[in-house]
Scaffold this motif. Structure first.
Motif, PDB file in Angstrom:
ATOM      1  N   GLY A 100       0.662  -1.220  -0.110  1.00  0.00           N
ATOM      2  CA  GLY A 100      -0.034  -0.154  -0.161  1.00  0.00           C
ATOM      3  C   GLY A 100       0.693   1.168  -0.012  1.00  0.00           C
ATOM      4  O   GLY A 100       0.116   2.263   0.473  1.00  0.00           O
ATOM      5  N   LYS A 101       2.045   1.154  -0.575  1.00  0.00           N
ATOM      6  CA  LYS A 101       2.712   2.358  -0.572  1.00  0.00           C
ATOM      7  C   LYS A 101       3.358   2.604  -1.971  1.00  0.00           C
ATOM      8  O   LYS A 101       3.721   1.770  -2.768  1.00  0.00           O
ATOM      9  N   GLN A 102       3.142   4.010  -2.401  1.00  0.00           N
ATOM     10  CA  GLN A 102       3.466   4.454  -3.721  1.00  0.00           C
ATOM     11  C   GLN A 102       4.932   4.937  -3.756  1.00  0.00           C
ATOM     12  O   GLN A 102       5.700   5.315  -4.726  1.00  0.00           O
ATOM     13  N   GLN A 103       5.605   5.341  -2.411  1.00  0.00           N
ATOM     14  CA  GLN A 103       6.964   5.859  -2.369  1.00  0.00           C
ATOM     15  C   GLN A 103       7.573   5.138  -1.577  1.00  0.00           C
ATOM     16  O   GLN A 103       7.467   4.258  -0.973  1.00  0.00           O
ATOM     17  N   VAL A 104       8.958   5.223  -1.799  1.00  0.00           N
ATOM     18  CA  VAL A 104       9.944   4.415  -1.153  1.00  0.00           C
ATOM     19  C   VAL A 104      10.043   4.733   0.585  1.00  0.00           C
ATOM     20  O   VAL A 104       9.284   5.699   0.818  1.00  0.00           O
ATOM     21  N   VAL A 105      10.248   3.816   1.270  1.00  0.00           N
ATOM     22  CA  VAL A 105      10.237   4.036   2.812  1.00  0.00           C
ATOM     23  C   VAL A 105      11.475   3.771   3.197  1.00  0.00           C
ATOM     24  O   VAL A 105      12.615   3.559   2.811  1.00  0.00           O
ATOM     25  N   GLU A 106      11.758   4.238   4.688  1.00  0.00           N
ATOM     26  CA  GLU A 106      12.858   4.155   5.486  1.00  0.00           C
ATOM     27  C   GLU A 106      13.318   2.704   5.525  1.00  0.00           C
ATOM     28  O   GLU A 106      12.511   1.810   5.525  1.00  0.00           O
ATOM     29  N   LEU A 107      14.599   2.239   5.350  1.00  0.00           N
ATOM     30  CA  LEU A 107      14.990   0.987   5.265  1.00  0.00           C
ATOM     31  C   LEU A 107      15.123   0.602   6.740  1.00  0.00           C
ATOM     32  O   LEU A 107      16.214  -0.100   7.134  1.00  0.00           O
ATOM     33  N   SER A 108      14.098   0.298   7.349  1.00  0.00           N
ATOM     34  CA  SER A 108      13.772  -0.293   8.807  1.00  0.00           C
ATOM     35  C   SER A 108      13.127  -1.403   8.754  1.00  0.00           C
ATOM     36  O   SER A 108      11.980  -1.350   8.238  1.00  0.00           O
ATOM     37  N   GLU A 109      13.443  -2.354   9.480  1.00  0.00           N
ATOM     38  CA  GLU A 109      12.776  -3.638   9.843  1.00  0.00           C
ATOM     39  C   GLU A 109      11.360  -3.395   9.753  1.00  0.00           C
ATOM     40  O   GLU A 109      10.253  -4.054   9.367  1.00  0.00           O
ATOM     41  N   VAL A 110      10.864  -2.366  10.853  1.00  0.00           N
ATOM     42  CA  VAL A 110       9.597  -2.203  11.368  1.00  0.00           C
ATOM     43  C   VAL A 110       8.716  -1.702  10.168  1.00  0.00           C
ATOM     44  O   VAL A 110       7.382  -1.741  10.296  1.00  0.00           O
ATOM     45  N   GLU A 111       9.168  -1.276   8.965  1.00  0.00           N
ATOM     46  CA  GLU A 111       8.341  -0.642   7.949  1.00  0.00           C
ATOM     47  C   GLU A 111       7.806  -1.772   7.055  1.00  0.00           C
ATOM     48  O   GLU A 111       7.016  -1.687   6.413  1.00  0.00           O
ATOM     49  N   PHE A 112       8.374  -2.986   7.126  1.00  0.00           N
ATOM     50  CA  PHE A 112       8.030  -3.881   6.226  1.00  0.00           C
ATOM     51  C   PHE A 112       6.905  -4.985   6.861  1.00  0.00           C
ATOM     52  O   PHE A 112       7.413  -5.346   8.060  1.00  0.00           O
ATOM     53  N   ASP A 113       6.143  -5.685   6.243  1.00  0.00           N
ATOM     54  CA  ASP A 113       5.079  -6.351   6.831  1.00  0.00           C
ATOM     55  C   ASP A 113       5.293  -8.098   6.380  1.00  0.00           C
ATOM     56  O   ASP A 113       4.964  -8.915   7.040  1.00  0.00           O
ATOM     57  N   TYR A 114       5.894  -8.209   5.308  1.00  0.00           N
ATOM     58  CA  TYR A 114       5.993  -9.730   5.110  1.00  0.00           C
ATOM     59  C   TYR A 114       7.682 -10.077   4.704  1.00  0.00           C
ATOM     60  O   TYR A 114       8.275  -9.069   3.917  1.00  0.00           O
ATOM     61  N   TRP A 115       8.312 -10.947   5.042  1.00  0.00           N
ATOM     62  CA  TRP A 115       9.649 -11.328   4.963  1.00  0.00           C
ATOM     63  C   TRP A 115       9.758 -12.977   4.108  1.00  0.00           C
ATOM     64  O   TRP A 115       8.965 -13.597   4.685  1.00  0.00           O
ATOM     65  N   GLY A 116      10.830 -12.743   3.476  1.00  0.00           N
ATOM     66  CA  GLY A 116      11.259 -14.075   3.050  1.00  0.00           C
ATOM     67  C   GLY A 116      12.063 -14.959   4.033  1.00  0.00           C
ATOM     68  O   GLY A 116      12.388 -14.411   5.069  1.00  0.00           O
ATOM     69  N   GLN A 117      12.675 -16.163   3.752  1.00  0.00           N
ATOM     70  CA  GLN A 117      13.355 -16.831   4.663  1.00  0.00           C
ATOM     71  C   GLN A 117      15.129 -16.588   4.483  1.00  0.00           C
ATOM     72  O   GLN A 117      15.491 -17.019   5.484  1.00  0.00           O
ATOM     73  N   GLY A 118      15.211 -16.008   3.487  1.00  0.00           N
ATOM     74  CA  GLY A 118      16.634 -15.466   3.446  1.00  0.00           C
ATOM     75  C   GLY A 118      17.428 -16.350   2.645  1.00  0.00           C
ATOM     76  O   GLY A 118      17.092 -17.844   2.318  1.00  0.00           O
ATOM     77  N   THR A 119      18.571 -15.946   2.024  1.00  0.00           N
ATOM     78  CA  THR A 119      19.492 -16.918   1.244  1.00  0.00           C
ATOM     79  C   THR A 119      21.075 -16.474   1.711  1.00  0.00           C
ATOM     80  O   THR A 119      21.275 -15.266   2.021  1.00  0.00           O
ATOM     81  N   GLN A 120      21.699 -17.487   1.975  1.00  0.00           N
ATOM     82  CA  GLN A 120      23.075 -17.319   2.427  1.00  0.00           C
ATOM     83  C   GLN A 120      24.132 -16.781   1.570  1.00  0.00           C
ATOM     84  O   GLN A 120      24.125 -17.187   0.289  1.00  0.00           O
ATOM     85  N   ASP A 121      24.838 -15.772   1.599  1.00  0.00           N
ATOM     86  CA  ASP A 121      25.929 -15.212   0.738  1.00  0.00           C
ATOM     87  C   ASP A 121      26.985 -15.340   1.771  1.00  0.00           C
ATOM     88  O   ASP A 121      27.248 -14.852   2.609  1.00  0.00           O
ATOM     89  N   THR A 122      28.253 -15.818   0.933  1.00  0.00           N
ATOM     90  CA  THR A 122      29.559 -16.140   1.743  1.00  0.00           C
ATOM     91  C   THR A 122      30.630 -15.358   0.711  1.00  0.00           C
ATOM     92  O   THR A 122      30.757 -15.959  -0.168  1.00  0.00           O
ATOM     93  N   VAL A 123      31.232 -14.462   1.357  1.00  0.00           N
ATOM     94  CA  VAL A 123      32.394 -13.858   0.586  1.00  0.00           C
ATOM     95  C   VAL A 123      33.711 -13.921   1.107  1.00  0.00           C
ATOM     96  O   VAL A 123      34.060 -13.999   2.437  1.00  0.00           O
TER      97      VAL A 123
END
Length: 127
Positions: A102-125
């Protein structure tokens, strides 16, 4: 049901590149969403990297992501990408995508701004 599935992680040498994908289902990109990318390194909190709007493709980047990371969107495939270039060993982390409805503009890059999350993918450098 909204679902996010990340892919594209793996092992890469320092200076190398990876392209992460976030496939979304349970909604369509013709609605207004913001899709973000975060990472969490071992023993640290979750760090916001970038986000993009499905409305017009506007983007927002954290200072740590500017110049080396690029976010993009394929509306036809309900997929958001994060291109990671010139990776450093401190980039070893689990990378997550997240969505805010429900947002047409970018938001602050904070966890609390977002509603749904994926499980993640591991990157190793490696050095």
């Amino acid at each position: 049901e909204v679902q996010l599935v990340e892919s594209g992680g793996g092992l890469v040498q320092a200076g190398g590149s990876l392209r992460l994908s976030c496939l979304a289902s349970g909604f369509t990109f013709d609605e207004a969403w913001v899709i973000g990318w975060f990472r969490q390194a071992p023993g640290k909190g979750r760090e916001g990297l970038s986000c993009i709007t499905t409305y017009d493709g506007s983007t927002n980047y954290a200072d740590s992501a500017k110049s080396r990371f690029t976010i993009s969107i394929d509306n036809n495939k309900n997929t958001v990408f994060l291109q990671l270039d010139s990776l450093k060993p401190e980039g070893t982390a689990v990378y997550y995508c997240a969505e805010k409805f429900g947002k047409q503009q970018v938001v602050e890059l904070s966890e609390v701004e977002f509603d749904y999350w994926g499980q993640g993918t591991q990157d190793t450098v490696s050095l």
